[in-house]
Write an enzyme that holds these catalytic residues in place. Structure first.
Site, PDB file in Angstrom:
ATOM      1  N   HIS A   1      21.534  25.510 -11.742  1.00 49.71           N
ATOM      2  CA  HIS A   1      22.379  26.469 -12.442  1.00 49.71           C
ATOM      3  C   HIS A   1      21.837  27.894 -12.350  1.00 49.71           C
ATOM      4  O   HIS A   1      20.622  28.132 -12.408  1.00 49.71           O
ATOM      5  CB  HIS A   1      22.504  26.082 -13.918  1.00 49.71           C
ATOM      6  CG  HIS A   1      23.104  24.729 -14.128  1.00 49.71           C
ATOM      7  ND1 HIS A   1      24.400  24.425 -13.786  1.00 49.71           N
ATOM      8  CD2 HIS A   1      22.589  23.592 -14.652  1.00 49.71           C
ATOM      9  CE1 HIS A   1      24.659  23.172 -14.090  1.00 49.71           C
ATOM     10  NE2 HIS A   1      23.577  22.637 -14.615  1.00 49.71           N
TER      11      HIS A   1
ATOM     12  N   ARG B   1      31.249  31.650  -8.883  1.00 50.91           N
ATOM     13  CA  ARG B   1      29.908  31.324  -9.361  1.00 50.91           C
ATOM     14  C   ARG B   1      28.985  31.038  -8.184  1.00 50.91           C
ATOM     15  O   ARG B   1      29.424  30.794  -7.050  1.00 50.91           O
ATOM     16  CB  ARG B   1      29.942  30.095 -10.275  1.00 50.91           C
ATOM     17  CG  ARG B   1      30.346  28.812  -9.565  1.00 50.91           C
ATOM     18  CD  ARG B   1      30.144  27.586 -10.432  1.00 50.91           C
ATOM     19  NE  ARG B   1      30.455  26.362  -9.690  1.00 50.91           N
ATOM     20  CZ  ARG B   1      30.160  25.125 -10.097  1.00 50.91           C
ATOM     21  NH1 ARG B   1      29.556  24.949 -11.266  1.00 50.91           N
ATOM     22  NH2 ARG B   1      30.477  24.068  -9.376  1.00 50.91           N
TER      23      ARG B   1
ATOM     24  N   THR C   1      -3.832  -5.128   0.658  1.00 52.02           N
ATOM     25  CA  THR C   1      -3.180  -3.840   0.888  1.00 52.02           C
ATOM     26  C   THR C   1      -4.061  -2.928   1.735  1.00 52.02           C
ATOM     27  O   THR C   1      -3.550  -2.073   2.454  1.00 52.02           O
ATOM     28  CB  THR C   1      -2.829  -3.155  -0.445  1.00 52.02           C
ATOM     29  OG1 THR C   1      -4.018  -2.805  -1.146  1.00 52.02           O
ATOM     30  CG2 THR C   1      -1.954  -4.045  -1.302  1.00 52.02           C
TER      31      THR C   1
ATOM     32  N   LYS D   1       0.857  -1.183   0.000  1.00 53.00           N
ATOM     33  CA  LYS D   1       0.000   0.000   0.000  1.00 53.00           C
ATOM     34  C   LYS D   1       0.892   1.232   0.000  1.00 53.00           C
ATOM     35  O   LYS D   1       1.721   1.412   0.902  1.00 53.00           O
ATOM     36  CB  LYS D   1      -0.898   0.019   1.240  1.00 53.00           C
ATOM     37  CG  LYS D   1      -2.115   0.910   1.087  1.00 53.00           C
ATOM     38  CD  LYS D   1      -3.076   0.334   0.065  1.00 53.00           C
ATOM     39  CE  LYS D   1      -4.462   0.955   0.182  1.00 53.00           C
ATOM     40  NZ  LYS D   1      -5.387   0.340  -0.805  1.00 53.00           N
TER      41      LYS D   1
ATOM     42  N   GLN E   1      31.037  17.776  -6.982  1.00 52.90           N
ATOM     43  CA  GLN E   1      31.517  16.475  -6.507  1.00 52.90           C
ATOM     44  C   GLN E   1      32.313  16.628  -5.216  1.00 52.90           C
ATOM     45  O   GLN E   1      32.166  15.838  -4.267  1.00 52.90           O
ATOM     46  CB  GLN E   1      32.378  15.799  -7.580  1.00 52.90           C
ATOM     47  CG  GLN E   1      31.597  15.294  -8.779  1.00 52.90           C
ATOM     48  CD  GLN E   1      31.463  16.335  -9.887  1.00 52.90           C
ATOM     49  OE1 GLN E   1      31.527  17.544  -9.634  1.00 52.90           O
ATOM     50  NE2 GLN E   1      31.274  15.872 -11.116  1.00 52.90           N
TER      51      GLN E   1
END
Length: 289
Positions: free
Chosen positions: A243, A169, A57, A12, A215
């Site tokens: 971005h 940035r 369920t 469920k 990363q």
């Protein structure tokens, strides 16, 4: 060539459960989205339609509501463990139960008034089998942004590369993190403290890392969480790169010293990875899914 039934499960999904804890005039509120899935000896129902081993369920949904009344609802990890263990213990044909919970936070405005908090969603996935128990906590939709202290350059360039190197940035992401606990914590586990500590570690690492790539930031966040929370064996992160593009204001006779940006939607970079202890116990297959 034989055709055989492969791995399967059923359950469920997304049972909406709100529990009000009434303590005099001061109320507490818990808001869960509960999904449960069972696996085991279910071959007959798939091959012949024999449902003698199928727990409906609808019963799984009802169990969540009944347990909320009988046992109360506290931390999502504890409630998920309670449900999963119940299904495995009471249904001999069930060899494994997976209970996933999204927990929605509410901020108190008064003794019985609340405002929904929308900056992130707490997640829990508990898997109980006859051999092992695994608890995975997490967070999704945690949007973070650094307006500087982020660079990206020195990357591979070929004939299709148009991205210019960046030495200053915006770095923004919507964190989707899952961390696997060493064990189920026992009855004395402080799941709330563990979650808040893990969340603080993730945010603190994002804020405090001078980033040369998303990363690198991912590894810093995973490492900080493991350093801060000894009960965690492994953390896995998915970090979309939200971005921000510098707006070209030259047609209007204006410069743009890294102040006005266009927030991109899609496509976006998606950085995924895990950080683990070298002595971490093995995980249940597929826990990252």
């Amino acid at each position: 060539m034989a055709i055989v039934l492969g791995p399967n499960r059923y359950g469920k999904a997304e049972t909406r459960l709100v529990r009000v804890h009434r303590d005099g005039e001061t109320h507490g509120l818990v808001d869960f989205n509960v999904s449960a899935a069972l696996s085991g000896d279910l071959t007959a129902t798939h091959l012949t339609g024999d449902n003698s081993g199928v727990l409906p369920t609808d019963t799984m949904k009802n169990t969540a509501y009944a347990f909320a009344r009988k046992h109360g609802v506290g931390e999502p990890e504890a409630f998920a463990l309670l449900l999963a263990r119940h299904f495995v213990a009471t249904q001999p044909q069930v060899h494994g139960a997976k209970v996933s919970i999204e927990s929605f936070a509410w901020d108190r405005l008064g003794p019985h008034s609340f405002r929904r908090r929308g900056d992130h969603t707490r997640t829990t996935v508990v898997t109980v089998t006859e051999e092992a128990t695994q608890v995975v906590s997490g967070v999704t939709g945690l949007v973070l942004l650094n307006s500087t202290d982020s660079e990206f350059h020195g990357f591979v360039q070929d004939e299709f590369t148009t991205l210019p190197p960046a030495t200053d940035r915006i770095l923004a992401t919507a964190v989707d993190a899952r961390w696997r606990h060493r064990d189920d914590g026992g009855d004395s586990a402080d799941w709330a403290k563990s979650f808040e500590g893990a969340l603080d570690a993730l945010v603190g690492a994002f804020v405090g890392t001078y980033s040369y790539s998303l990363q690198q930031t991912l590894y810093a966040m995973g490492s900080r969480l493991l350093e801060a929370r000894p009960e965690v064996a492994e953390v896995r992160l998915a970090l979309p790169n939200k971005h921000h593009y510098l707006a070209d204001l030259s047609p209007f006779g204006l410069d743009n010293p890294n102040e006005v940006f266009i927030a991109g939607d899609r496509p976006y970079g998606l950085i995924e990875g895990s950080v683990t202890r070298d002595d971490a116990p093995p995980a249940t297959a597929g826990w990252w899914l």
